[in-house]
Structure formats: C-alpha cells, structure tokens
Design an enzyme around this catalytic site. Structure first.
Site, mmCIF file in Angstrom:
data_model
loop_
_atom_site.group_PDB
_atom_site.id
_atom_site.type_symbol
_atom_site.label_atom_id
_atom_site.label_comp_id
_atom_site.label_asym_id
_atom_site.label_seq_id
_atom_site.Cartn_x
_atom_site.Cartn_y
_atom_site.Cartn_z
ATOM 1 N N HIS A 200 0.066 0.803 4.557
ATOM 2 C CA HIS A 200 -0.937 -0.092 4.536
ATOM 3 C C HIS A 200 -1.310 -1.268 5.347
ATOM 4 O O HIS A 200 -2.427 -1.594 5.718
ATOM 5 C CB HIS A 200 -1.268 -0.628 3.171
ATOM 6 C CG HIS A 200 -1.599 0.498 1.987
ATOM 7 N ND1 HIS A 200 -2.589 1.289 2.112
ATOM 8 C CD2 HIS A 200 -1.104 0.736 0.559
ATOM 9 C CE1 HIS A 200 -2.638 2.210 1.108
ATOM 10 N NE2 HIS A 200 -1.507 1.897 0.093
ATOM 11 N N ASP A 237 0.989 10.221 0.500
ATOM 12 C CA ASP A 237 0.696 9.030 -0.631
ATOM 13 C C ASP A 237 -0.662 9.313 -1.227
ATOM 14 O O ASP A 237 -1.654 9.906 -0.484
ATOM 15 C CB ASP A 237 0.792 7.693 0.258
ATOM 16 C CG ASP A 237 0.967 6.795 -0.972
ATOM 17 O OD1 ASP A 237 2.139 6.113 -1.134
ATOM 18 O OD2 ASP A 237 0.020 6.057 -1.473
ATOM 19 N N HIS A 239 -2.581 6.987 -1.682
ATOM 20 C CA HIS A 239 -3.624 5.826 -1.342
ATOM 21 C C HIS A 239 -3.691 6.314 0.232
ATOM 22 O O HIS A 239 -2.821 6.775 0.836
ATOM 23 C CB HIS A 239 -3.059 4.515 -1.373
ATOM 24 C CG HIS A 239 -2.824 4.373 -2.834
ATOM 25 N ND1 HIS A 239 -1.404 4.376 -3.525
ATOM 26 C CD2 HIS A 239 -3.739 4.036 -3.817
ATOM 27 C CE1 HIS A 239 -1.680 3.921 -4.822
ATOM 28 N NE2 HIS A 239 -2.876 3.742 -5.028
ATOM 29 N N ASP A 324 3.265 8.537 -5.357
ATOM 30 C CA ASP A 324 2.164 8.195 -6.419
ATOM 31 C C ASP A 324 0.995 9.153 -6.608
ATOM 32 O O ASP A 324 0.141 8.897 -7.425
ATOM 33 C CB ASP A 324 1.781 6.757 -6.076
ATOM 34 C CG ASP A 324 1.410 6.712 -4.568
ATOM 35 O OD1 ASP A 324 1.468 7.491 -3.817
ATOM 36 O OD2 ASP A 324 1.230 5.406 -4.151
HETATM 37 ZN ZN LIG Z 1 0.251 4.663 -2.501
#
Ligand SMILES: [Zn+2]
Length: 419
Positions: A200, A237, A239, A324
């Site tokens: 990120h 992931d 995200h 996740d």
């Molecule tokens: Zn994540």
C-alpha cells in the site's frame, strides 16, 4: 539518524535475537549493493522451497490487526503441519543471516526524503516511548518500525538473490548435462514471511500498515542487480496494491496484476486503471465483487493471470501474497479458502517453471485471522511443492458466489486488455 548498527543487525527470527556476526555473514553498509547471503551450491541444487522470516516483534500496537503475533502464527502452523526444514530437510530450507535492505535498493522505489521521514518518525516513537500514527491513525510506527521495514525488505531481496542463483546454476548444469543426458532437477521457489507488509505505501507516503514497498523494491532489485528486465507482480491480497501500482504505472517492463475486493480499502484498482504512458496496458486490475471465492480466484488465474503472463514473458514472478481474502478474515468480504491458496500457489509455480526458469518469490502482505493466515501459508507451501490442500475449515459455512457479477468483471478486464 538511526545508527548503522541498528539497521545492520540481522535478527534470527526463530529466537527473536540478533544473530552472531559469524552466522550473519558480511556486514552490509547502507550504501552497499548486495545484502544477501547465498546458500551453498548443493543446497541451491536440491532445495525446493526457501523461506526467510522477519517477524518485527517490536512493531506492534495493542488491538491492531497488523500485529506481532502474525509471523509466529504462521511459524506455529508450519511446525504443526510438519512443514519445517527439520521435518522435510530435502525440500525446505530457512535462510538465516540476511541483512536489512541497503538504502540504495530502497531508493530505487522511494524518495530519499520519504526514507528520512520514516526514520525520523520511528526515532520520535523510540524517544517518546509513544507510537506515532499516520493516515488518520490507522497506521502506526514504533521505535523499531523503520529498521523492521528494512529487514522485511532485506528478506525479500535475499530470497530474490537465492532464487536467481539457483536458476542460473540449474541452467548451467542443464547445459553441461544435456550432452551427457543428465537431468537439471527441480527449481527453487521462495517465500518471505515478513512484516510490516508493503503493497500500500506509495513511493512517497506510508499507507495501509505499509512503509516500504517490499515487492516493488524486490522488482527493481531483480532488474538492477541481476539483469532480469521483465518482472511480473501478481497481488492476490484482498486489498488493491495501490503502492506497487504507483511505483510502476508508467513502466512497461513491470506487469502488475492485482485481484482484490471491489470498493475495499484503499478504493483504487478499478478496471480502467491500466497504467500510463509507456506503461499503458502493463497494469491489470480485477476488482471482484464481495463474496467472490474459490471459483472466482481460479478463474481469475486461468483467464487473466496466466494468459497475461504468457504474453508478457516475465524473467521473474513476484507474488504479493496477502491472505485477507480468506473467508474468515475480519477486514474484508471475499471467500477464498485455505485450499484456494494451495491451488493458486501451485499454478503460479507451474507458470514460473514454464516461463522464467522457476524464478518465483512470494512476499507476505495482509492476512489478519491468525488461524486462517497460518493454514493458508501452509497450503501455499504445499502448493509450491506440488502437493494438494489441507483445509481445516467447513466450506458449508460459505455463501454462494456472485457468479454473474464475477463473469461481468472478468469479461470487462479481458476486453480492455485483449485477453
Ligand atoms: Zn490486505
């Protein structure tokens, strides 16, 4: 500035103690280019899966999901499953004694002023005894965060070095043995069980529990230290890997593919985000609707990741391996299973064998249900080794997948990217 000694001290993640100098290999200064320790040639030849751990035990905050218990949970699951070098000495090897990433490697992705600011925030936390927060207090720094992030990145770089060394040794031996009819053996994959995660943070900003872009820095390292021009980064992931995307959005030599939950943090990763300038088309985003699960994950791989990789022809594959998207995870709403990660890792390993001499390195990103995290990494190890899944969870608890919505997204991505 933080002392070099702090940045250089390798940590044995099994004991959580600094390793002795004799075991740690050469001291690496902040400006040195090669942080790595290489396995002996016979181990490079025989091992199947190399892993390194960087658990950042002092980078933690009460109640925060990105916590110090994550790496120990993975190591416990591996031990309980017999996935250790002690149990499987012919296949598994743990890399010890690697060093923190040299600043030179970090600066291939991040701005110098950003690295200075990270170090300053971490030092402020150490001096005050209080964590420092960024991004509306969702992301914390402790006194060890900067050095922990450097060590996590160092793990990734050392694994890249070893995977490349193993593949080149294997290629050389195959060339030598072809005249005598010998076999080149199997390739070496790697997994960095490291934190804090990295996908990120942008080149100039910490985000989403991330401080240094481990995958992005490893990609640049593969190019600059080893001459591997074309790097595929697949991020599964839950995200969107916005930071990795930002680092390479105008770069045609790094193909970034992210599958993630549509509308989840950080709200980027729309199908229309395809890269810019010379990098247009080298960013592929697959935003999956909520409740997408095992079938969606496999179809993403088969209809987008594999054909895009075959068209791109990477020299190495890096995997931003966040867990996740597992249905038990508390931070998102997809329904991958532990066995999903077994299938994905097996397919990715096969893709690496097919396209780039077996060179593949997995890097831990998210994954916040500790039981699901540990079991998913176990299943990833099994998949890389070509073995089937062990899934302890009851799939009857899963909801129906939104198949029609998934198909719509996949068709749109394939249309945009000509796949
Ligand atoms: Zn994540």
């Amino acid at each position: 500035m933080q002392t070099q000694a702090t940045l250089q001290t390798p940590i044995c993640c099994r004991s959580r103690q600094p390793v002795c100098r004799a075991a740690a290999g050469p001291v690496v200064t902040a400006a040195a280019a090669a942080p790595s320790v290489l396995l002996p040639p016979e181990t490079l030849r025989s091992a199947r899966l190399l892993y390194a751990t960087a658990g950042a035990p002092a980078h933690t905050y009460p109640g925060h999901k990105e916590c110090a218990e994550r790496v120990p949970a993975i190591l416990t699951a591996l031990e309980h499953s017999g996935m250790t070098p002690y149990e499987r000495p012919e296949e598994l090897v743990q890399l010890e004694g690697f060093s923190a990433a040299p600043l030179e490697a970090v600066l291939a992705v991040h701005a110098g002023k950003y690295a200075e600011a990270l170090e300053k925030l971490s030092r402020r936390a150490a001096e005050s005894g209080q964590p420092q927060f960024v991004e509306q207090e969702t992301t914390y720094l402790t006194g060890s965060t900067y050095s922990d992030a450097l060590l996590a990145t160092g793990a990734a770089l050392a694994l890249v070095d070893n995977v490349v060394a193993a593949s080149r040794q294997r290629e050389a031996e195959a060339a030598n043995s072809s005249s005598s009819g010998g076999s080149s053996g199997s390739s070496l994959a790697a997994f960095a069980i490291c934190r804090p995660p990295g996908h990120h943070c942008t080149p100039s900003m910490p985000m989403g529990f991330c401080f240094l872009g481990n995958a992005a820095i490893a990609a640049r390292h593969a190019q600059r230290a080893h001459g591997l021009q074309r790097v595929l980064i697949y991020d599964f992931d839950v995200h969107h890997g916005n930071g990795t995307q930002d680092a390479f959005e105008d770069d045609p030599d790094v193909l970034f593919i992210s599958s993630h939950q549509s509308g989840a943090y950080p709200m980027t990763g729309k199908v229309g985000e395809v890269g810019t300038g010379a990098g247009e088309g080298a960013t592929i985003n697959i935003p999956l609707p909520g409740d997408s699960g095992h079938n969606a994950a496999l179809e993403v791989f088969e209809t987008i990741v594999a054909p895009a990789a075959q068209r791109f022809k990477p020299d190495i594959i890096l995997v931003s391996a966040g867990f996740d998207a597992h249905w038990r995870d508390p931070l998102a709403g997809l329904q991958f299973r532990t066995s999903t990660y077994n299938a994905l890792s097996a397919s990715l390993k096969q893709l690496a064998d097919q396209l780039c001499g077996g060179r593949i390195v997995f890097l831990l990103e998210g994954g916040y249900d500790l039981k699901a995290l540990g079991d998913s990494v176990v299943n990833t190890f099994l998949g890389v080794l070509g073995e089937g899944p062990v899934d302890p969870f009851n799939p009857d608890l899963l909801r129906d997948e939104p198949t029609d919505k998934v198909q719509h997204v996949l068709q749109e991505v394939r249309r945009i990217h000509g796949l």
